[in-house]
Motif scaffolding. Structure first.
Motif, PDB file in Angstrom:
ATOM      1  N   VAL A   1      -4.490  -3.563  -1.985  1.00 47.84           N
ATOM      2  CA  VAL A   1      -3.666  -4.722  -1.712  1.00 47.84           C
ATOM      3  C   VAL A   1      -3.951  -5.950  -2.563  1.00 47.84           C
ATOM      4  O   VAL A   1      -3.228  -6.526  -3.363  1.00 47.84           O
ATOM      5  N   LEU A   2      -5.245  -6.221  -3.175  1.00 45.09           N
ATOM      6  CA  LEU A   2      -5.598  -7.305  -3.534  1.00 45.09           C
ATOM      7  C   LEU A   2      -5.402  -6.887  -5.279  1.00 45.09           C
ATOM      8  O   LEU A   2      -5.285  -7.865  -6.111  1.00 45.09           O
ATOM      9  N   PHE A   3      -5.830  -5.677  -5.755  1.00 50.11           N
ATOM     10  CA  PHE A   3      -5.993  -5.569  -7.074  1.00 50.11           C
ATOM     11  C   PHE A   3      -4.884  -4.586  -7.809  1.00 50.11           C
ATOM     12  O   PHE A   3      -4.907  -4.312  -8.828  1.00 50.11           O
ATOM     13  N   ASP A   4      -4.083  -4.243  -6.808  1.00 54.12           N
ATOM     14  CA  ASP A   4      -2.976  -3.065  -7.159  1.00 54.12           C
ATOM     15  C   ASP A   4      -1.733  -3.379  -6.622  1.00 54.12           C
ATOM     16  O   ASP A   4      -1.096  -2.391  -5.984  1.00 54.12           O
ATOM     17  N   PRO A   5      -1.410  -4.636  -6.545  1.00 54.51           N
ATOM     18  CA  PRO A   5      -0.135  -5.020  -5.641  1.00 54.51           C
ATOM     19  C   PRO A   5       0.988  -4.414  -6.036  1.00 54.51           C
ATOM     20  O   PRO A   5       1.852  -4.125  -5.178  1.00 54.51           O
ATOM     21  N   GLY A   6       1.297  -4.188  -7.421  1.00 56.88           N
ATOM     22  CA  GLY A   6       2.513  -3.389  -7.853  1.00 56.88           C
ATOM     23  C   GLY A   6       2.581  -2.208  -7.490  1.00 56.88           C
ATOM     24  O   GLY A   6       3.830  -1.693  -6.870  1.00 56.88           O
ATOM     25  N   HIS A   7       1.412  -1.378  -7.180  1.00 56.51           N
ATOM     26  CA  HIS A   7       1.487  -0.005  -6.484  1.00 56.51           C
ATOM     27  C   HIS A   7       2.009  -0.165  -5.099  1.00 56.51           C
ATOM     28  O   HIS A   7       3.115   0.647  -4.843  1.00 56.51           O
ATOM     29  N   VAL A   8       1.605  -1.129  -4.309  1.00 55.58           N
ATOM     30  CA  VAL A   8       1.942  -1.209  -3.117  1.00 55.58           C
ATOM     31  C   VAL A   8       3.134  -1.634  -2.902  1.00 55.58           C
ATOM     32  O   VAL A   8       4.090  -1.109  -2.077  1.00 55.58           O
ATOM     33  N   THR A   9       3.766  -2.591  -3.611  1.00 60.22           N
ATOM     34  CA  THR A   9       5.045  -2.944  -3.498  1.00 60.22           C
ATOM     35  C   THR A   9       6.046  -1.660  -3.855  1.00 60.22           C
ATOM     36  O   THR A   9       6.940  -1.683  -3.294  1.00 60.22           O
ATOM     37  N   ALA A  10       5.792  -1.093  -4.932  1.00 63.65           N
ATOM     38  CA  ALA A  10       6.634  -0.009  -5.500  1.00 63.65           C
ATOM     39  C   ALA A  10       6.836   1.202  -4.503  1.00 63.65           C
ATOM     40  O   ALA A  10       7.759   1.732  -4.175  1.00 63.65           O
ATOM     41  N   THR A  11       5.392   1.490  -3.738  1.00 65.71           N
ATOM     42  CA  THR A  11       5.648   2.494  -2.910  1.00 65.71           C
ATOM     43  C   THR A  11       6.236   2.060  -1.446  1.00 65.71           C
ATOM     44  O   THR A  11       7.104   2.746  -1.094  1.00 65.71           O
ATOM     45  N   ILE A  12       6.149   0.649  -1.209  1.00 68.04           N
ATOM     46  CA  ILE A  12       7.072   0.194   0.025  1.00 68.04           C
ATOM     47  C   ILE A  12       8.546   0.401  -0.247  1.00 68.04           C
ATOM     48  O   ILE A  12       9.436   0.665   0.453  1.00 68.04           O
ATOM     49  N   LEU A  13       8.891  -0.199  -1.384  1.00 65.72           N
ATOM     50  CA  LEU A  13      10.302  -0.301  -1.760  1.00 65.72           C
ATOM     51  C   LEU A  13      10.903   1.093  -1.825  1.00 65.72           C
ATOM     52  O   LEU A  13      12.143   1.332  -1.559  1.00 65.72           O
ATOM     53  N   THR A  14      10.100   2.006  -2.490  1.00 65.82           N
ATOM     54  CA  THR A  14      10.599   3.360  -2.681  1.00 65.82           C
ATOM     55  C   THR A  14      10.757   4.063  -1.290  1.00 65.82           C
ATOM     56  O   THR A  14      11.776   4.669  -1.005  1.00 65.82           O
ATOM     57  N   ALA A  15       9.695   3.862  -0.395  1.00 69.37           N
ATOM     58  CA  ALA A  15      10.051   4.161   1.245  1.00 69.37           C
ATOM     59  C   ALA A  15      11.190   3.858   1.702  1.00 69.37           C
ATOM     60  O   ALA A  15      12.083   4.568   2.329  1.00 69.37           O
ATOM     61  N   MET A  16      11.621   2.525   1.449  1.00 71.38           N
ATOM     62  CA  MET A  16      12.676   1.928   1.969  1.00 71.38           C
ATOM     63  C   MET A  16      14.015   2.325   1.336  1.00 71.38           C
ATOM     64  O   MET A  16      14.791   2.694   2.137  1.00 71.38           O
ATOM     65  N   ALA A  17      14.008   2.673   0.078  1.00 68.15           N
ATOM     66  CA  ALA A  17      15.046   3.241  -0.493  1.00 68.15           C
ATOM     67  C   ALA A  17      15.436   4.769  -0.105  1.00 68.15           C
ATOM     68  O   ALA A  17      16.419   5.071  -0.131  1.00 68.15           O
ATOM     69  N   GLN A  18      14.469   5.312   0.076  1.00 68.07           N
ATOM     70  CA  GLN A  18      14.556   6.621   0.945  1.00 68.07           C
ATOM     71  C   GLN A  18      14.882   6.589   2.427  1.00 68.07           C
ATOM     72  O   GLN A  18      15.067   7.610   3.002  1.00 68.07           O
ATOM     73  N   GLY A  19      15.024   5.418   3.018  1.00 67.10           N
ATOM     74  CA  GLY A  19      15.361   5.041   4.221  1.00 67.10           C
ATOM     75  C   GLY A  19      14.482   5.390   5.275  1.00 67.10           C
ATOM     76  O   GLY A  19      14.640   5.586   6.428  1.00 67.10           O
ATOM     77  N   LEU A  20      13.144   5.434   4.941  1.00 66.04           N
ATOM     78  CA  LEU A  20      12.096   5.640   5.804  1.00 66.04           C
ATOM     79  C   LEU A  20      11.798   4.667   7.020  1.00 66.04           C
ATOM     80  O   LEU A  20      11.160   4.816   7.987  1.00 66.04           O
ATOM     81  N   HIS A  21      12.353   3.531   6.647  1.00 67.60           N
ATOM     82  CA  HIS A  21      12.318   2.323   7.724  1.00 67.60           C
ATOM     83  C   HIS A  21      13.248   2.427   8.745  1.00 67.60           C
ATOM     84  O   HIS A  21      13.089   1.648   9.650  1.00 67.60           O
ATOM     85  N   ARG A  22      14.268   3.257   8.638  1.00 67.39           N
ATOM     86  CA  ARG A  22      15.302   3.335   9.687  1.00 67.39           C
ATOM     87  C   ARG A  22      15.312   4.323  10.832  1.00 67.39           C
ATOM     88  O   ARG A  22      14.514   5.635  10.248  1.00 67.39           O
ATOM     89  N   PRO A  23      15.714   4.600  11.756  1.00 66.02           N
ATOM     90  CA  PRO A  23      15.555   5.505  12.683  1.00 66.02           C
ATOM     91  C   PRO A  23      16.337   6.725  12.157  1.00 66.02           C
ATOM     92  O   PRO A  23      17.111   6.809  11.391  1.00 66.02           O
ATOM     93  N   ARG A  24      15.702   7.901  12.517  1.00 68.46           N
ATOM     94  CA  ARG A  24      16.498   9.203  12.324  1.00 68.46           C
ATOM     95  C   ARG A  24      17.793   9.267  12.803  1.00 68.46           C
ATOM     96  O   ARG A  24      18.281   8.892  13.720  1.00 68.46           O
TER      97      ARG A  24
END
Length: 138
Positions: free
Chosen positions: A115-138
């Motif tokens: 989180v503190l030293f590789d925030p680009g990885h954290v943000t990219a991982t979360i945005l990728t998960a959201m693009a895959q719809g992992l934040h939505r109910p099945r």
């Protein structure tokens, strides 16, 4: 430090707002401190997500335990602090992640270093998960 003081009720947001800070960075830190973050890494994560346009609900209780963050309905975020290295803590977290998975959640776990030293990885991982719809109910 401010979040710890707020959560322990050693101060309150109105008192922090009334301090005549001489440093802009001190003012900024006091302004973002809140009672929902259990640690500075959580606040940093929330600010990182806010900058990326991602809404995160904090301290949402699921399965009798609070999630550090919940994005949408199903993307659970867990943040491990700097000192989070004991074997008992790790086993507890693995069991909790499994219970969340069985309840239909997708769990992403990040540590202090990421989180503190590789925030680009954290943000990219979360945005990728959201693009895959992992934040939505099945």
């Amino acid at each position: 430090m401010w979040e710890s003081a707020l959560s322990r009720k050693l101060t309150d947001p109105l008192l922090l707002a009334a301090v005549p800070w001489t440093s802009p960075s001190a003012r900024a830190l006091a302004d973002v401190a809140g009672i929902l973050s259990d640690s500075g890494v959580e606040t940093h994560f929330i600010e990182l997500m806010r900058a990326a346009g991602v809404a995160v609900r904090q301290q949402v209780w699921v399965d009798g335990h609070p999630l550090d963050g919940l994005i949408g309905d199903r993307l659970a975020i867990q943040l491990d602090g700097f000192a989070h290295h004991r074997a008992a803590d790790r086993r507890r977290d693995i069991a909790a992640d499994a219970r969340l998975l069985l309840r239909g959640f997708h769990v992403l776990r990040f540590d202090y270093q990421q989180v503190l030293f590789d925030p680009g990885h954290v943000t990219a991982t979360i945005l990728t998960a959201m693009a895959q719809g992992l934040h939505r109910p099945r």
